[in-house]
Design a protein around this motif. Sequence first.
Motif, PDB file in Angstrom:
ATOM      1  N   GLU A  36      25.055  40.770  41.515  1.00  0.00           N
ATOM      2  CA  GLU A  36      27.017  41.267  41.156  1.00  0.00           C
ATOM      3  C   GLU A  36      26.629  41.014  43.296  1.00  0.00           C
ATOM      4  O   GLU A  36      27.728  40.350  43.254  1.00  0.00           O
ATOM      5  CB  GLU A  36      26.737  42.717  40.967  1.00  0.00           C
ATOM      6  CG  GLU A  36      26.953  42.968  40.169  1.00  0.00           C
ATOM      7  CD  GLU A  36      28.231  42.695  38.658  1.00  0.00           C
ATOM      8  OE1 GLU A  36      27.558  41.176  38.324  1.00  0.00           O
ATOM      9  OE2 GLU A  36      29.149  42.088  39.174  1.00  0.00           O
ATOM     10  N   SER A  60      32.842  30.102  40.378  1.00  0.00           N
ATOM     11  CA  SER A  60      33.395  30.983  40.675  1.00  0.00           C
ATOM     12  C   SER A  60      33.945  30.114  41.843  1.00  0.00           C
ATOM     13  O   SER A  60      34.759  30.963  42.349  1.00  0.00           O
ATOM     14  CB  SER A  60      32.820  32.131  40.271  1.00  0.00           C
ATOM     15  OG  SER A  60      32.097  32.436  38.998  1.00  0.00           O
ATOM     16  N   ALA A 112      41.714  37.590  42.090  1.00  0.00           N
ATOM     17  CA  ALA A 112      39.613  36.747  42.692  1.00  0.00           C
ATOM     18  C   ALA A 112      39.815  35.982  43.682  1.00  0.00           C
ATOM     19  O   ALA A 112      39.345  35.831  44.823  1.00  0.00           O
ATOM     20  CB  ALA A 112      38.936  36.897  41.403  1.00  0.00           C
ATOM     21  N   GLN A 113      40.584  35.223  43.336  1.00  0.00           N
ATOM     22  CA  GLN A 113      40.948  33.790  43.947  1.00  0.00           C
ATOM     23  C   GLN A 113      41.251  33.961  44.896  1.00  0.00           C
ATOM     24  O   GLN A 113      40.545  33.554  46.528  1.00  0.00           O
ATOM     25  CB  GLN A 113      41.669  33.000  43.519  1.00  0.00           C
ATOM     26  CG  GLN A 113      41.296  32.449  42.413  1.00  0.00           C
ATOM     27  CD  GLN A 113      42.127  31.360  40.758  1.00  0.00           C
ATOM     28  OE1 GLN A 113      43.330  31.148  41.460  1.00  0.00           O
ATOM     29  NE2 GLN A 113      42.130  31.159  39.832  1.00  0.00           N
ATOM     30  N   ALA A 162      36.369  28.283  42.855  1.00  0.00           N
ATOM     31  CA  ALA A 162      37.495  28.732  42.217  1.00  0.00           C
ATOM     32  C   ALA A 162      38.435  29.461  43.272  1.00  0.00           C
ATOM     33  O   ALA A 162      39.039  29.368  43.775  1.00  0.00           O
ATOM     34  CB  ALA A 162      37.990  29.753  41.173  1.00  0.00           C
ATOM     35  N   GLN A 187      26.968  37.310  43.628  1.00  0.00           N
ATOM     36  CA  GLN A 187      28.353  36.137  43.105  1.00  0.00           C
ATOM     37  C   GLN A 187      29.046  36.683  44.750  1.00  0.00           C
ATOM     38  O   GLN A 187      30.583  35.733  45.027  1.00  0.00           O
ATOM     39  CB  GLN A 187      28.574  37.600  42.629  1.00  0.00           C
ATOM     40  CG  GLN A 187      27.973  37.058  40.982  1.00  0.00           C
ATOM     41  CD  GLN A 187      28.460  37.600  39.543  1.00  0.00           C
ATOM     42  OE1 GLN A 187      28.984  37.769  39.403  1.00  0.00           O
ATOM     43  NE2 GLN A 187      26.911  37.233  39.317  1.00  0.00           N
ATOM     44  N   PHE A 216      36.993  40.858  44.949  1.00  0.00           N
ATOM     45  CA  PHE A 216      36.027  40.939  44.280  1.00  0.00           C
ATOM     46  C   PHE A 216      35.431  42.602  43.678  1.00  0.00           C
ATOM     47  O   PHE A 216      35.501  43.730  44.336  1.00  0.00           O
ATOM     48  CB  PHE A 216      34.763  40.908  45.047  1.00  0.00           C
ATOM     49  CG  PHE A 216      33.367  41.013  44.583  1.00  0.00           C
ATOM     50  CD1 PHE A 216      33.167  39.590  44.001  1.00  0.00           C
ATOM     51  CD2 PHE A 216      32.931  41.704  44.791  1.00  0.00           C
ATOM     52  CE1 PHE A 216      32.142  39.635  43.200  1.00  0.00           C
ATOM     53  CE2 PHE A 216      31.745  41.868  43.700  1.00  0.00           C
ATOM     54  CZ  PHE A 216      30.852  40.871  43.021  1.00  0.00           C
ATOM     55  N   LEU A 246      31.213  34.666  47.580  1.00  0.00           N
ATOM     56  CA  LEU A 246      32.816  34.644  46.963  1.00  0.00           C
ATOM     57  C   LEU A 246      33.512  34.927  48.939  1.00  0.00           C
ATOM     58  O   LEU A 246      34.587  34.278  48.667  1.00  0.00           O
ATOM     59  CB  LEU A 246      33.272  36.006  46.006  1.00  0.00           C
ATOM     60  CG  LEU A 246      33.268  34.796  44.036  1.00  0.00           C
ATOM     61  CD1 LEU A 246      33.855  35.532  43.360  1.00  0.00           C
ATOM     62  CD2 LEU A 246      33.005  33.281  44.428  1.00  0.00           C
TER      63      LEU A 246
END
Lengths: 261, 405
Positions: free
Chosen positions: A165, A112, A86-87, A115, A168, A91, A172
Amino acid sequence: MQSKMKESDPILQVENLFASTDNLPILKGVSLTVYPGEIHAIMGRNGCGKSTLSKIIAGHPSYNITNGDLKFLGQNINSLEPEERAQSGIFLGFQYPIEIPGVSNLEFLRVSTNARRKFLNQEELDTFDFEELVKEKLELVKMDQAFLSRSVNQGFSGGEKKRNEILQMALLEPKIAILDETDSGLDIDALRIVASGIKKISNSRTGIILITHYQRLLDEIEPNFVHVMADGQIIKTGGSDLALELEKKGYEWTDNFVKET
Amino acid sequence: MEIIEKIKKYKLTVEQTEIQKICLHKLQSSPLPNPKSELWRLSNKSKFSNFLDFSLNEKDLEFDTPYPNTSQSIIRLVIGENCQTKLIEEDYSIQQLSEEELDKYIKEQISYFDQNENWSNLLNLSLSCKKNILGLKIKGSKIPPIEIFSHASSKSLSAKTLVIFLEKNCNLELLQVNLGKQKSSLSQSTFFFLEENSSLNHGVVSYGKNGSNLLNSLNVIQKSNSAYNLGSLHFKFNYARFEINIKQSEGNAKTNIKSMQITKNDEQISTYTKIDFNGPNGFLDQINKSLADDKSHAIFEGSIIVPKIAQKTDASQLSRNLLLSDLAQIDTKPQLEIIADDVKCKHGATISQLNEEELFYMRTRGITLAEASKLQLSSYFQEIISFIPVSKDRWDLLDKLLNEN
């Protein structure tokens, strides 16, 4: 895992992937390559392995890769932990987003995001800066700020969970997003909001895999490739016409295809 | 008889009070708790014996763990140090009970004691010297929050007793902090008497150190229309036992309890509660949480007694438990004894592990497994911590639980 790749190199390569859970084989040789700017749709009956493929790419600990390789930005990620994937920019948008009582959505989103930012060598955001950023992203999915103070997904309607979702995903800024049945449980308006959010987030440097049963999401987001899965394999790949064909013919032919092969 | 001999030996230097003599006499007929009794059956014998290993210390050495700074609006008392307490303001008064008042009240309580149920109180009162008994009578309104500390000194056994009378129409927020020192034992007994229309928001934070032991007994009598809210937390003890006895003596009272115990390594912490409804229209909402890791053992036993007189009682007791390791052990037994026929009573217990799907979800957002576990635990702890009144923020309880424990 920092990339030194060219923009034209694939983001994700799934190479002849076999995987199982509790010794039960689920994936039986899946191959798929996603280049920057591409949108792939994966369709198929319930239980054909679509969601499993998405979880394995994200690193779910319940599944074992028994053969084949997963490569992200040219590097093998078979043994990476879910958080490392994920980092680095993978995703997974969940079909059923998990409720986490007692954990504030705002704090969850901030931890999140930081990160991912840390991985990208970007400055981590404090609460004030993060609130500014999240307000801007909330606009994309037309969510109210009140959602931030609630527990993660707790008491959210199906549509609100799916929008959370996409929020997010927007925060990200992944290299590749795998969206597992993001359209399920959405009414037409919510579907349009979610689809519009996905389109705004995606760009020529990112890849998207949409897992869906229905044409209606693909009416909003036109895929470059449509893959049909059955019995843990991709049995057919085509353009967006293939999705229309499936809409007309249903999935019965996929059963026959599996039997014959 | 070993314990009696020990207590007698402790007392050679100081003259025993009448209460100590009465309690010692009662203990002589049951020098140790009956191991077959449900209340003591699961108690780790060698750890309990370790509790009694230290010699009695009536004179506290200065406690080297600094208490967090207090704000001017909080009244802070340390049992054993505050000999004189008398605060009389326009709206309220906090006065120390006279020796006669204390003697009378404690003797009355002792007369009801059952050897097994009140063994910890008997031990406490047989050990607690006058200096270590704090008795307060509180009345009025706009009373500032109170913090009361008890602590044990290293390599010794300390006994502290607290008695509080809350007079009619009085509302109070009180945080009781029991601090254990390395290799120490603390016996703490607390007695509250809540008059009509009074309300007490009570926090108990018992925070040990390696090898510290605690016997903590809380006894509450509620008169009608009183409200008693308890938020409690016990952690970091080699052996700790928290006994809660609440009696709604006339019915028409409300009790809310949110308690939690956290065990690690080979610790054993147990909570025993007995809620006795002695009149109609009583209310109870109780949740006890246990979290056990490593090779530790957490125990909860709760009993709700609803006799015939307690019609229209509304009581709920829930035990929620998290087992974090294959070798950890949790025993839980919520139970109801109902004679009255027009009541609403429920109880339940769950034991689970950290939710793997929640963990995976958080990890797919880049949160490490360790951070994700902390987030999950913090949400588990928060429900209890947020119920503990007075200075819970200054004590950084969540930080202590997540990072120190």
